[in-house]
Design a protein around this motif. Structure first.
Motif, short mmCIF file in Angstrom:
data_model
loop_
_atom_site.label_atom_id
_atom_site.label_comp_id
_atom_site.label_asym_id
_atom_site.label_seq_id
_atom_site.Cartn_x
_atom_site.Cartn_y
_atom_site.Cartn_z
N UNK A 137 33.84 -40.94 -11.50
CA UNK A 137 32.96 -41.10 -10.35
C UNK A 137 31.48 -41.19 -10.74
N UNK A 138 31.13 -40.65 -11.89
CA UNK A 138 29.72 -40.64 -12.30
C UNK A 138 29.33 -41.93 -13.02
N UNK A 139 30.16 -42.41 -13.94
CA UNK A 139 29.83 -43.58 -14.74
C UNK A 139 30.10 -44.85 -13.92
N UNK A 140 29.09 -45.68 -13.76
CA UNK A 140 29.15 -46.85 -12.89
C UNK A 140 30.23 -47.84 -13.32
N UNK A 141 30.40 -48.05 -14.60
CA UNK A 141 31.40 -49.02 -15.07
C UNK A 141 32.81 -48.61 -14.65
N UNK A 142 33.09 -47.32 -14.74
CA UNK A 142 34.40 -46.83 -14.30
C UNK A 142 34.57 -47.00 -12.79
N UNK A 145 35.40 -50.67 -11.99
CA UNK A 145 36.78 -51.02 -12.33
C UNK A 145 37.74 -50.42 -11.31
N UNK A 146 37.51 -49.17 -10.94
CA UNK A 146 38.41 -48.51 -9.98
C UNK A 146 38.33 -49.20 -8.62
N UNK A 147 37.12 -49.50 -8.14
CA UNK A 147 36.97 -50.21 -6.87
C UNK A 147 37.63 -51.58 -6.93
N UNK A 149 40.20 -52.46 -8.78
CA UNK A 149 41.65 -52.28 -8.75
C UNK A 149 42.15 -51.97 -7.35
N UNK A 150 41.40 -51.15 -6.60
CA UNK A 150 41.83 -50.81 -5.25
C UNK A 150 41.69 -51.97 -4.29
N UNK A 151 40.64 -52.77 -4.42
CA UNK A 151 40.45 -53.89 -3.50
C UNK A 151 41.43 -55.02 -3.77
N UNK A 152 41.84 -55.23 -5.03
CA UNK A 152 42.84 -56.27 -5.31
C UNK A 152 44.23 -55.84 -4.89
N UNK A 153 44.49 -54.54 -4.89
CA UNK A 153 45.80 -54.02 -4.46
C UNK A 153 45.97 -54.13 -2.96
N UNK A 154 44.90 -53.97 -2.21
CA UNK A 154 44.99 -53.98 -0.76
C UNK A 154 45.01 -55.40 -0.29
#
Length: 154
Positions: A137-142, A145-147, A149-154
């Motif tokens: 949650x702190x490091x922007x690059x992570x 990537x997480x956002x 992954x979640x937006x492509x899954x939905x």
């Protein structure tokens, strides 16, 4: 132990940290172990605080020399370091401190303590995911990537 947990004391491995005898006298060996351990933990945290503040102020001065992108990255990594230092404190040290210090309370205040310590293991188990999630949650690059992954899954 026999009443609560159905365990025979003479057959159970243990480390005695009760600083008082049944008659209420001080057992100096066990009290010195408790005080030494408490001193070591306190000195550990005071060194951590000192180094953390020193690093913060030095970074503040040195970050003026960096580019904006590099400055943001350094600040993120510093925040991640702080979060990873707070994790063990919150989930490992804080839950166990009352349990380790509770033998000092009954003889002084005359309070009978009967705690179930199962919750302590739950707090210890939460530490591992906290460490990883805080860093993500702190490091922007992570976060990106997480956002993604979640937006492509939905």
């Amino acid at each position: 132990m026999l009443q609560k947990y159905n365990l025979v004391v003479s057959e159970t491995p243990r480390l005695v940290i009760i600083p008082y005898t049944p008659t209420g006298e001080i057992c100096w060996n066990y009290l010195s172990v408790l005080l030494t351990c408490s001193f070591l933990v306190c000195s550990h945290y005071s060194i951590m605080l000192f180094c953390g503040f020193k690093m913060h102020f030095n970074m503040k001065k040195e970050l003026q020399k960096f580019s904006a992108t590099n400055r943001r990255l350094q600040i993120q990594l510093f925040r991640a370091l702080v979060a990873q230092s707070l994790g063990p404190t919150i989930f490992l040290v804080m839950p166990i401190a009352p349990i380790l210090l509770s033998p000092l309370i009954p003889p002084v205040f005359g309070i009978d303590i009967d705690w179930q310590t199962g919750w302590c293991f739950t707090m210890i188990g939460v530490y591992s995911p906290f460490d990883s999630i805080a860093f993500m949650l702190i490091v922007t690059e992570y976060k990106t990537v997480i956002k993604g992954n979640f937006t492509t899954e939905l």
